[in-house]
Design a protein around this motif. Structure first.
Motif, PDB file in Angstrom:
ATOM      1  N   PRO A   9       0.802  -1.240   0.000  1.00 50.56           N
ATOM      2  CA  PRO A   9       0.000   0.000   0.000  1.00 50.56           C
ATOM      3  C   PRO A   9       0.825   1.276   0.000  1.00 50.56           C
ATOM      4  O   PRO A   9       0.329   2.336  -0.354  1.00 50.56           O
ATOM      5  N   ASP A  30       3.797   3.961  -4.492  1.00 50.52           N
ATOM      6  CA  ASP A  30       3.069   4.945  -5.311  1.00 50.52           C
ATOM      7  C   ASP A  30       3.196   4.544  -6.769  1.00 50.52           C
ATOM      8  O   ASP A  30       4.200   4.802  -7.416  1.00 50.52           O
ATOM      9  N   TRP A  31       2.163   3.888  -7.306  1.00 44.57           N
ATOM     10  CA  TRP A  31       2.219   3.365  -8.667  1.00 44.57           C
ATOM     11  C   TRP A  31       1.827   4.421  -9.681  1.00 44.57           C
ATOM     12  O   TRP A  31       0.845   5.130  -9.516  1.00 44.57           O
ATOM     13  N   HIS A  55      -4.324  -2.106  -7.359  1.00 43.94           N
ATOM     14  CA  HIS A  55      -3.176  -1.206  -7.431  1.00 43.94           C
ATOM     15  C   HIS A  55      -3.642   0.229  -7.208  1.00 43.94           C
ATOM     16  O   HIS A  55      -4.832   0.539  -7.311  1.00 43.94           O
ATOM     17  N   TRP A  56      -2.692   1.075  -6.882  1.00 41.48           N
ATOM     18  CA  TRP A  56      -2.960   2.497  -6.749  1.00 41.48           C
ATOM     19  C   TRP A  56      -2.894   3.154  -8.127  1.00 41.48           C
ATOM     20  O   TRP A  56      -2.028   2.829  -8.926  1.00 41.48           O
ATOM     21  N   ARG A  57      -3.807   4.076  -8.395  1.00 44.44           N
ATOM     22  CA  ARG A  57      -3.756   4.846  -9.643  1.00 44.44           C
ATOM     23  C   ARG A  57      -3.572   6.321  -9.290  1.00 44.44           C
ATOM     24  O   ARG A  57      -4.298   6.868  -8.447  1.00 44.44           O
ATOM     25  N   ARG A  58      -2.616   6.953  -9.927  1.00 44.89           N
ATOM     26  CA  ARG A  58      -2.343   8.375  -9.684  1.00 44.89           C
ATOM     27  C   ARG A  58      -3.169   9.209 -10.653  1.00 44.89           C
ATOM     28  O   ARG A  58      -3.176   8.961 -11.861  1.00 44.89           O
ATOM     29  N   ARG A  62      -4.445   9.899  -5.199  1.00 45.14           N
ATOM     30  CA  ARG A  62      -4.431   8.487  -5.551  1.00 45.14           C
ATOM     31  C   ARG A  62      -5.773   7.845  -5.216  1.00 45.14           C
ATOM     32  O   ARG A  62      -6.426   8.229  -4.247  1.00 45.14           O
ATOM     33  N   TRP A  80      -7.513   3.710  -5.032  1.00 41.17           N
ATOM     34  CA  TRP A  80      -7.194   2.285  -5.063  1.00 41.17           C
ATOM     35  C   TRP A  80      -8.123   1.581  -6.051  1.00 41.17           C
ATOM     36  O   TRP A  80      -9.341   1.684  -5.968  1.00 41.17           O
TER      37      TRP A  80
END
Length: 266
Positions: A131, A134-135, A227-230, A240, A242
């Motif tokens: 978590p 930072d993807w 996944h994390w999306r920016r 961000r 999730w």
């Protein structure tokens, strides 16, 4: 050249691939050296969270004191408008206007070694809390393979998956056509090539709208991990969200996931 219809199949096979401890013979690759072009790139997310497109893969056999290996390289297309790595190159080019003139159309992003006749080593994964990573966002509708979950180096896994699939009867391999000017240029430069176009056999005809651009079509279902999306809000502030794990692809398409096998028939 990998036809777009096969991109998701090769990517799903590569993501599920675990070559740890395997002994690969030299004839696993169709040739000692080669180039695989991906008109629809597969995207690679590094442990840093940054994303880069894999638009081409090259391989060649090399010899070292430890023995023979394949040197497998991943290349991003410098001018891909959807590739975050290409956007970073453009940022660097604004600081150094001479940069683009010193780069070719493809930029090296990955370098993997796959041993021949020696056990494939395991990948040592660092202890990173998922978590907190930072993807970076990847283009919608494209397959992304992450180093954080890969059991074989990403470019090596894609190359090996392609080697195995292109040798199967579900694929059709044909020589790539060359127009007359290209043949003449190759003859003048004494270039001898052996390029094959590998395409998946279709069981039905794909129709496209009469107008507009050809759209991306999936012919398999696959699991997209959480996944994390920016994102950027209307005020330019980064935030961000999730994205939960979900299935992507047509409801009636075969599912490619882990050790499950989907049989493709004519």
């Amino acid at each position: 050249m990998l036809a777009p219809a096969m991109t998701a199949i090769v990517a799903a096979a590569a993501e599920a691939l675990d070559l740890t401890g395997d002994l690969l013979t030299a004839d696993a690759a169709p040739t000692d050296a080669g180039v695989l072009y991906l008109p629809e790139p597969i995207y690679h997310r590094a442990l840093t969270g940054q994303v880069s497109g894999i638009a081409a893969i090259t391989w060649a056999t090399i010899t070292s004191p430890r023995g023979r290996s394949w040197l497998i390289c991943g290349w991003a297309h410098r001018d891909d408008p959807d590739d975050p790595h290409a956007a970073r190159i453009q940022d660097y080019a604004r600081q150094d206007p001479t940069l683009l003139s010193r780069l070719g159309p493809y930029v090296l992003t990955n370098l993997d070694l796959l041993p021949i006749a020696r056990p494939v080593p395991a990948i040592a994964q660092p202890d990173i809390d998922e978590p907190d990573r930072d993807w970076e966002s990847a283009p919608d509708g494209r397959y992304v393979i992450a180093d954080a979950t890969a059991r074989t180096s990403v470019c090596a896994a894609i190359a090996y998956a392609f080697w195995r699939i292109q040798a199967q009867p579900i694929s059709v391999a044909a020589p790539a056509p060359l127009d007359r000017p290209a043949r003449r240029r190759a003859a003048r430069a004494h270039v001898v090539h052996d390029t094959r176009v590998v395409m998946l056999r279709r069981t039905s005809t794909l129709t496209e709208p009469a107008d507009g651009h050809t759209r991306w079509h999936y012919r398999v279902r696959f699991v997209v991990r959480g996944h994390w999306r920016r994102l950027i809000d209307k005020h330019g502030r980064a935030y961000r969200i999730w994205i939960h794990a979900h299935l992507k692809g047509p409801d009636d398409a075969p599912l490619l996931h882990g050790e499950k096998v989907a049989v493709l028939a004519r």
